[in-house]
Write a protein that holds these residues in place. Structure first.
Motif, mmCIF file in Angstrom:
data_model
loop_
_atom_site.group_PDB
_atom_site.id
_atom_site.type_symbol
_atom_site.label_atom_id
_atom_site.label_comp_id
_atom_site.label_asym_id
_atom_site.label_seq_id
_atom_site.Cartn_x
_atom_site.Cartn_y
_atom_site.Cartn_z
ATOM 1 N N GLN A 196 0.882 -1.269 0.245
ATOM 2 C CA GLN A 196 0.103 -0.153 -0.082
ATOM 3 C C GLN A 196 0.720 1.307 -0.103
ATOM 4 N N ALA A 197 0.160 2.461 -0.464
ATOM 5 C CA ALA A 197 0.975 3.485 -0.631
ATOM 6 C C ALA A 197 1.601 4.011 0.659
ATOM 7 N N GLY A 198 2.712 4.419 0.638
ATOM 8 C CA GLY A 198 3.174 5.057 1.873
ATOM 9 C C GLY A 198 3.641 4.061 2.954
ATOM 10 N N LYS A 199 3.636 2.693 2.759
ATOM 11 C CA LYS A 199 3.851 1.707 3.917
ATOM 12 C C LYS A 199 5.376 1.361 3.838
ATOM 13 N N ARG A 200 5.751 0.648 4.647
ATOM 14 C CA ARG A 200 7.237 0.144 5.048
ATOM 15 C C ARG A 200 7.091 -1.363 5.036
ATOM 16 N N VAL A 201 7.872 -1.926 3.759
ATOM 17 C CA VAL A 201 7.673 -3.526 3.763
ATOM 18 C C VAL A 201 9.190 -3.982 3.822
ATOM 19 N N GLY A 202 9.588 -5.080 4.490
ATOM 20 C CA GLY A 202 10.749 -5.592 4.593
ATOM 21 C C GLY A 202 10.610 -7.193 3.891
ATOM 22 N N ILE A 203 11.462 -7.436 3.077
ATOM 23 C CA ILE A 203 11.690 -8.496 2.354
ATOM 24 C C ILE A 203 12.815 -9.632 2.904
ATOM 25 N N VAL A 204 12.539 -10.588 3.622
ATOM 26 C CA VAL A 204 13.458 -11.500 4.092
ATOM 27 C C VAL A 204 13.395 -12.624 3.489
ATOM 28 N N GLY A 205 14.390 -13.691 3.885
ATOM 29 C CA GLY A 205 14.425 -14.983 3.580
ATOM 30 C C GLY A 205 15.790 -15.462 3.588
ATOM 31 N N ALA A 209 16.749 -17.179 -1.781
ATOM 32 C CA ALA A 209 15.281 -17.270 -1.798
ATOM 33 C C ALA A 209 14.514 -16.404 -2.945
ATOM 34 N N GLY A 210 15.183 -15.486 -3.381
ATOM 35 C CA GLY A 210 14.429 -14.513 -4.464
ATOM 36 C C GLY A 210 14.444 -13.084 -4.132
ATOM 37 N N LYS A 211 15.061 -12.733 -3.215
ATOM 38 C CA LYS A 211 14.634 -11.380 -2.361
ATOM 39 C C LYS A 211 15.383 -10.205 -3.507
ATOM 40 N N SER A 212 16.599 -10.660 -3.828
ATOM 41 C CA SER A 212 17.410 -9.448 -4.709
ATOM 42 C C SER A 212 16.581 -9.654 -6.018
ATOM 43 N N SER A 213 16.314 -10.725 -6.509
ATOM 44 C CA SER A 213 15.407 -10.728 -7.973
ATOM 45 C C SER A 213 14.280 -10.252 -7.946
ATOM 46 N N LEU A 214 13.334 -10.189 -6.636
ATOM 47 C CA LEU A 214 12.289 -9.336 -6.603
ATOM 48 C C LEU A 214 12.650 -7.699 -6.772
ATOM 49 N N THR A 215 13.474 -7.224 -6.168
ATOM 50 C CA THR A 215 13.980 -5.741 -6.370
ATOM 51 C C THR A 215 14.409 -5.644 -7.618
ATOM 52 N N LEU A 216 15.298 -6.501 -8.528
ATOM 53 C CA LEU A 216 15.668 -6.125 -9.774
ATOM 54 C C LEU A 216 14.646 -6.188 -10.696
ATOM 55 N N SER A 217 13.410 -6.901 -10.336
ATOM 56 C CA SER A 217 12.215 -6.827 -11.274
ATOM 57 C C SER A 217 11.357 -5.815 -11.167
ATOM 58 N N LEU A 218 11.173 -5.018 -10.092
ATOM 59 C CA LEU A 218 10.783 -3.720 -9.810
ATOM 60 C C LEU A 218 11.343 -2.663 -10.813
ATOM 61 N N LEU A 219 12.561 -2.692 -10.991
ATOM 62 C CA LEU A 219 13.372 -1.870 -11.957
ATOM 63 C C LEU A 219 13.595 -2.461 -13.420
ATOM 64 N N ARG A 220 12.942 -3.480 -13.646
ATOM 65 C CA ARG A 220 12.976 -4.008 -15.201
ATOM 66 C C ARG A 220 14.733 -4.187 -15.270
ATOM 67 N N LEU A 221 15.482 -4.636 -14.345
ATOM 68 C CA LEU A 221 16.807 -5.015 -14.662
ATOM 69 C C LEU A 221 16.688 -6.471 -15.146
ATOM 70 N N ILE A 222 15.558 -7.291 -14.910
ATOM 71 C CA ILE A 222 15.565 -8.623 -15.404
ATOM 72 C C ILE A 222 13.998 -8.411 -15.872
ATOM 73 N N GLU A 223 13.611 -8.939 -16.881
ATOM 74 C CA GLU A 223 12.321 -8.994 -17.436
ATOM 75 C C GLU A 223 11.466 -10.198 -17.143
ATOM 76 N N PRO A 224 10.158 -10.169 -16.641
ATOM 77 C CA PRO A 224 9.554 -11.056 -16.124
ATOM 78 C C PRO A 224 9.178 -11.990 -17.593
ATOM 79 N N GLN A 225 8.905 -13.209 -17.291
ATOM 80 C CA GLN A 225 8.742 -14.268 -18.369
ATOM 81 C C GLN A 225 7.025 -14.338 -18.400
ATOM 82 N N THR A 226 6.333 -14.036 -17.210
ATOM 83 C CA THR A 226 5.054 -13.976 -17.249
ATOM 84 C C THR A 226 4.519 -13.308 -15.960
ATOM 85 N N GLY A 227 3.411 -12.879 -15.876
ATOM 86 C CA GLY A 227 2.810 -11.937 -14.839
ATOM 87 C C GLY A 227 3.224 -10.563 -14.901
#
Length: 426
Positions: A196-205, A209-227
């Motif tokens: 949600q807007a203005g919230k603080r979210v932590g990603i752990v694992g 586990a895929g934590k950095s892959s998730l942040t790279l996807s937000l910047l499109r440094l890696i393109e999603p295959q689906t989704g």
């Protein structure tokens, strides 16, 4: 013809050996340059821990590897010279026999010229083969340039977005499948969650586990295959990369600074007034005020060495944070940005983010203490979103997040922070 065939066979073997030795020469050369650069950047740390002799021995090893490769190169070069000398001897001897056997038919001056020319034949053949060997060896560099030119570049096309996008900072991820290459397994498998807007979210694992892959996807440094990933209702795969990456702030684990001044690092294109830059430095507690001492603090004209080597790790992170505050983005992503700093600096950075930034914050956490008081925690496992929820609720369910807390060295402190955060929300 026999001599020409001999020269051809020798040239093939020599060029093949030269190419192999050139490859063996390139690796230790790169190791020497990398080792020298690393030691020059960390010379104070090396001396502090008394590792000078160890790293000197390592440099000697790299130099020995280089000298071994080059010694073989000169051995092959001398072997070629010997082969061409033998060819020259046979050619000159044969020429002399033919000319002398003809008696008085050929003039003496012609005989002398022919023998002189034949004696230089071996040297000419040696230079020709050696030059062609150099050409083939150095064409490897041209091949590298051609290979780089044929790499697929990122697609810079897409739709334009409103000037105030993202205006809220809401992030929604739907069934995201991501792989670093089509022939590699998925790094993210059906990942879905909402911020949600203005919230603080932590990603752990755990690691992988895929934590950095998730942040790279937000910047499109890696393109999603689906989704898809939606930011304020807009699919980021449909907009221009420049628009996406200029509107989302990202701080990596190793902060990026350039040689110059504090001013040039905060505002490279000189578009922001000095008072705003000083205000950003003041908000991260790095500004050297005129009325106080300036130990460990900076002005806009303070010099910055290459990579920020004249600053501590925490100061580099804070300066990058000041650079973000100048831009005032709606979304900030921190990829384990505080994992290389001490707890005191970590708390300082988190306090700055909490008090000076009001947008959406997504943090890949190395320390659970960093995200213990956040609004939501996303627990990753094997590329899946295993758990999502408020830290206190996840702690009560005794799932993956509970296991991570229990295995932490400061689990009592974490539990108290999480409980205190729950009471504050209530």
């Amino acid at each position: 013809m026999a001599l020409l065939y001999w020269c051809w066979q020798v040239s093939q073997r020599y060029i093949k050996a030269r190419t192999t030795v050139k490859g063996a020469d390139s690796e230790p050369t790169a190791d020497i340059l990398e080792h020298f650069t690393s030691c020059a950047a960390g010379v104070s740390t090396i001396r502090s821990f008394g590792a000078t002799d160890k790293l000197a021995d390592r440099m000697h090893y790299h130099v020995d590897q280089l000298s071994t490769a080059r010694r073989h190169f000169y051995m092959f070069n001398r072997w070629l010279g010997l082969q061409m000398s033998l060819v020259g001897i046979l050619f000159t001897t044969g020429t002399g026999i033919v000319l002398l056997s003809s008696g008085s038919v050929i003039d003496a001056s012609v005989v002398g010229f022919s023998l002189t020319f034949s004696m230089g034949f071996s040297q000419a053949i040696f230079k020709a083969i050696n030059t062609f060997g150099m050409l083939e060896t150095y064409m490897n560099a041209a091949g590298g340039v051609v290979a780089y030119s044929e790499l697929n570049t990122e697609n810079q096309g897409g739709n334009e977005v409103p000037d105030d996008w993202p205006s809220q900072g809401a992030v929604e991820m739907k069934d995201l499948n991501v792989a670093y290459s089509p022939d590699l397994p998925l790094a993210l498998k059906g990942a879905s969650f909402t911020v949600q807007a203005g919230k603080r979210v932590g990603i752990v694992g755990r690691t992988g586990a895929g934590k950095s892959s998730l942040t790279l996807s937000l910047l499109r440094l890696i393109e999603p295959q689906t989704g898809s990933i939606l930011i304020d209702g807009i699919d980021i795969s449909t907009i221009r990369l420049n628009s996406l990456r200029s509107r989302i702030a990202f701080i990596p684990q190793d902060p990026v600074l350039f040689s110059g001044t504090v001013r040039s690092n905060l505002d490279y294109f000189q578009q922001i007034p000095d008072k705003d830059l000083e205000d950003a430095l003041r908000r991260v507690k790095l500004l050297a005020e005129k009325s106080s001492g300036s130990d460990g603090l900076f002005t806009l004209d303070s010099p910055i060495s290459t990579g920020g080597s004249n600053m501590s790790q925490g100061q580099r992170q804070l300066l990058c944070l000041a650079r973000l505050l100048v831009r005032n983005p709606k979304i900030i992503i921190l990829d384990e940005a505080t994992s290389a700093v001490d707890n005191r600096t970590d708390l300082w950075i988190q306090d700055t983010i909490r008090t000076q930034f009001k947008g959406t914050l997504i943090v890949v956490a190395h320390r659970l203490r960093t995200i213990a008081s956040f609004d939501k925690v996303v627990v990753m496992k094997d590329g899946h979103v295993a758990e999502v929820g408020v830290p206190a609720e996840l702690l009560e369910t005794k799932g993956l997040f509970y296991d991570l807390v229990q295995k932490s060295d400061d689990r009592e402190l974490l539990a108290s922070i999480i409980i205190a955060g729950e009471r504050k929300l209530v």
